[in-house]
Design a protein around this motif. Structure first.
Motif, mmCIF file in Angstrom:
data_model
loop_
_atom_site.group_PDB
_atom_site.id
_atom_site.type_symbol
_atom_site.label_atom_id
_atom_site.label_comp_id
_atom_site.label_asym_id
_atom_site.label_seq_id
_atom_site.Cartn_x
_atom_site.Cartn_y
_atom_site.Cartn_z
ATOM 1 N N MET A 1 -27.113 37.918 32.483
ATOM 2 C CA MET A 1 -26.685 37.779 31.170
ATOM 3 C C MET A 1 -27.718 37.758 30.204
ATOM 4 N N ILE A 2 -28.982 37.066 30.663
ATOM 5 C CA ILE A 2 -30.086 36.966 29.778
ATOM 6 C C ILE A 2 -30.736 38.392 29.707
ATOM 7 N N ALA A 3 -30.573 39.258 30.729
ATOM 8 C CA ALA A 3 -31.235 40.498 30.619
ATOM 9 C C ALA A 3 -30.629 41.338 29.666
ATOM 10 N N THR A 4 -29.216 41.168 29.718
ATOM 11 C CA THR A 4 -28.191 41.861 28.886
ATOM 12 C C THR A 4 -28.557 41.551 27.472
ATOM 13 N N VAL A 5 -28.796 40.472 27.162
ATOM 14 C CA VAL A 5 -29.087 39.897 25.737
ATOM 15 C C VAL A 5 -30.280 40.363 25.263
ATOM 16 N N ILE A 6 -31.265 40.362 25.999
ATOM 17 C CA ILE A 6 -32.823 40.737 25.796
ATOM 18 C C ILE A 6 -32.714 42.337 25.641
ATOM 19 N N LEU A 7 -31.892 43.172 26.565
ATOM 20 C CA LEU A 7 -31.437 44.526 26.325
ATOM 21 C C LEU A 7 -31.000 44.958 24.816
ATOM 22 N N MET A 8 -29.779 44.258 24.595
ATOM 23 C CA MET A 8 -29.032 44.356 23.281
ATOM 24 C C MET A 8 -30.095 44.140 22.114
ATOM 25 N N ILE A 9 -30.938 43.077 22.144
ATOM 26 C CA ILE A 9 -31.642 42.840 21.189
ATOM 27 C C ILE A 9 -32.665 43.966 20.896
ATOM 28 N N CYS A 10 -33.273 44.712 21.960
ATOM 29 C CA CYS A 10 -34.198 45.748 21.785
ATOM 30 C C CYS A 10 -33.665 46.780 21.296
ATOM 31 N N ILE A 11 -32.342 47.221 21.874
ATOM 32 C CA ILE A 11 -31.448 48.194 21.404
ATOM 33 C C ILE A 11 -31.299 47.977 19.922
ATOM 34 N N ALA A 12 -30.845 47.006 19.371
ATOM 35 C CA ALA A 12 -30.392 46.634 18.291
ATOM 36 C C ALA A 12 -31.889 46.868 17.194
ATOM 37 N N TYR A 13 -33.086 46.478 17.572
ATOM 38 C CA TYR A 13 -34.164 46.710 16.776
ATOM 39 C C TYR A 13 -34.469 48.191 16.823
ATOM 40 N N LEU A 14 -34.231 48.869 17.772
ATOM 41 C CA LEU A 14 -34.508 50.467 17.972
ATOM 42 C C LEU A 14 -33.577 50.975 17.018
ATOM 43 N N VAL A 15 -32.328 50.716 17.022
ATOM 44 C CA VAL A 15 -31.285 51.382 16.101
ATOM 45 C C VAL A 15 -31.627 51.015 14.830
ATOM 46 N N GLY A 16 -31.931 49.672 14.279
ATOM 47 C CA GLY A 16 -32.202 49.320 13.049
ATOM 48 C C GLY A 16 -33.509 50.029 12.645
ATOM 49 N N SER A 17 -34.313 50.459 13.403
ATOM 50 C CA SER A 17 -35.682 51.025 12.812
ATOM 51 C C SER A 17 -35.285 52.635 12.652
ATOM 52 N N LEU A 18 -34.273 53.331 12.780
ATOM 53 C CA LEU A 18 -33.862 54.708 12.206
ATOM 54 C C LEU A 18 -33.789 54.334 10.586
ATOM 55 N N SER A 19 -34.428 54.929 10.206
ATOM 56 C CA SER A 19 -34.442 54.827 8.798
ATOM 57 C C SER A 19 -33.380 56.007 8.153
ATOM 58 N N SER A 20 -32.097 55.536 7.725
ATOM 59 C CA SER A 20 -31.221 56.427 7.359
ATOM 60 C C SER A 20 -31.566 57.227 5.956
ATOM 61 N N ALA A 21 -32.320 56.501 5.204
ATOM 62 C CA ALA A 21 -32.586 57.243 3.952
ATOM 63 C C ALA A 21 -33.591 58.235 4.105
ATOM 64 N N VAL A 22 -34.646 57.892 5.049
ATOM 65 C CA VAL A 22 -35.615 59.018 5.429
ATOM 66 C C VAL A 22 -35.087 60.262 6.012
ATOM 67 N N VAL A 23 -34.016 59.953 7.035
ATOM 68 C CA VAL A 23 -33.556 61.157 7.772
ATOM 69 C C VAL A 23 -32.530 61.815 6.853
ATOM 70 N N ILE A 24 -31.642 61.126 6.002
ATOM 71 C CA ILE A 24 -30.862 61.885 5.180
ATOM 72 C C ILE A 24 -31.414 62.642 4.132
ATOM 73 N N CYS A 25 -32.607 62.106 3.631
ATOM 74 C CA CYS A 25 -33.418 62.945 2.492
ATOM 75 C C CYS A 25 -34.108 64.207 3.196
ATOM 76 N N GLY A 26 -34.544 64.155 4.226
ATOM 77 C CA GLY A 26 -35.131 65.261 5.007
ATOM 78 C C GLY A 26 -33.892 66.210 5.477
ATOM 79 N N LEU A 27 -32.771 65.691 5.482
ATOM 80 C CA LEU A 27 -31.543 66.788 5.990
ATOM 81 C C LEU A 27 -31.270 67.499 4.462
ATOM 82 N N TYR A 28 -31.372 66.510 3.528
ATOM 83 C CA TYR A 28 -30.920 67.367 2.334
ATOM 84 C C TYR A 28 -32.154 67.973 1.447
#
Length: 155
Positions: A1-28
């Motif tokens: 369970m602890i490993a799952t929590v640590i994994l999900m915290i890491c995934i959440a940080y990495l997902v949060g690190s995707l800058s939607s504004a930078v990506v969308i501005c690049g696409l447009y």
């Protein structure tokens, strides 16, 4: 369970690190929101730079960056305290994105996304508070601050 929590915290940080504004501005083909307009990579600045559609996409993506990791973790059976840390990690990823030199936005939409799994009534009250504030005073940032201040009361 602890490993799952640590994994999900890491995934959440990495997902949060995707800058939607930078990506969308690049696409447009819009200027980098970190260097143009208010220099804030958020939906309001993207609205100024490119209009309604790119800003809406940024807003939706930023909300999902908070909602998806928290909802996913909830359905995995994680307890409320780890869910809070997972939500915090998503917000910290938005504020200090790994992929963009740790220079991100304010995480207002991402924080809203983190709170969204708590209930649609809470989400509705937060949106209503934000909208009323923006209608009265005309500042999206003030609306966000006031909505955040009322969130514990609404909860």
């Amino acid at each position: 369970m602890i490993a799952t929590v640590i994994l999900m915290i890491c995934i959440a940080y990495l997902v949060g690190s995707l800058s939607s504004a930078v990506v969308i501005c690049g696409l447009y083909g819009l200027p980098d929101p970190r260097t143009a307009g208010s220099k804030n990579p958020g939906a309001t600045n993207v609205f100024r730079l490119g209009g309604r559609m790119p800003a809406t996409l940024v807003l939706v993506m930023d909300i999902l960056k908070g909602t998806v990791p928290v909802y996913s973790s909830y359905w995995m059976g994680l307890d409320p305290l780890p869910l809070g840390f997972i939500g915090l990690a998503a917000c910290l990823g938005h504020i200090f994105p790994l992929y963009f030199d740790f220079k991100g936005g304010k995480a207002v939409a991402t924080a809203f996304g983190v709170l969204l799994p708590l209930g649609f009534k809470l989400a509705g009250l937060l949106i209503l508070t934000w909208a009323m504030t923006v209608f009265i005073w005309g500042y999206a940032s003030l609306g966000a601050i006031i909505a955040v201040c009322f969130a514990p009361l609404f909860t």
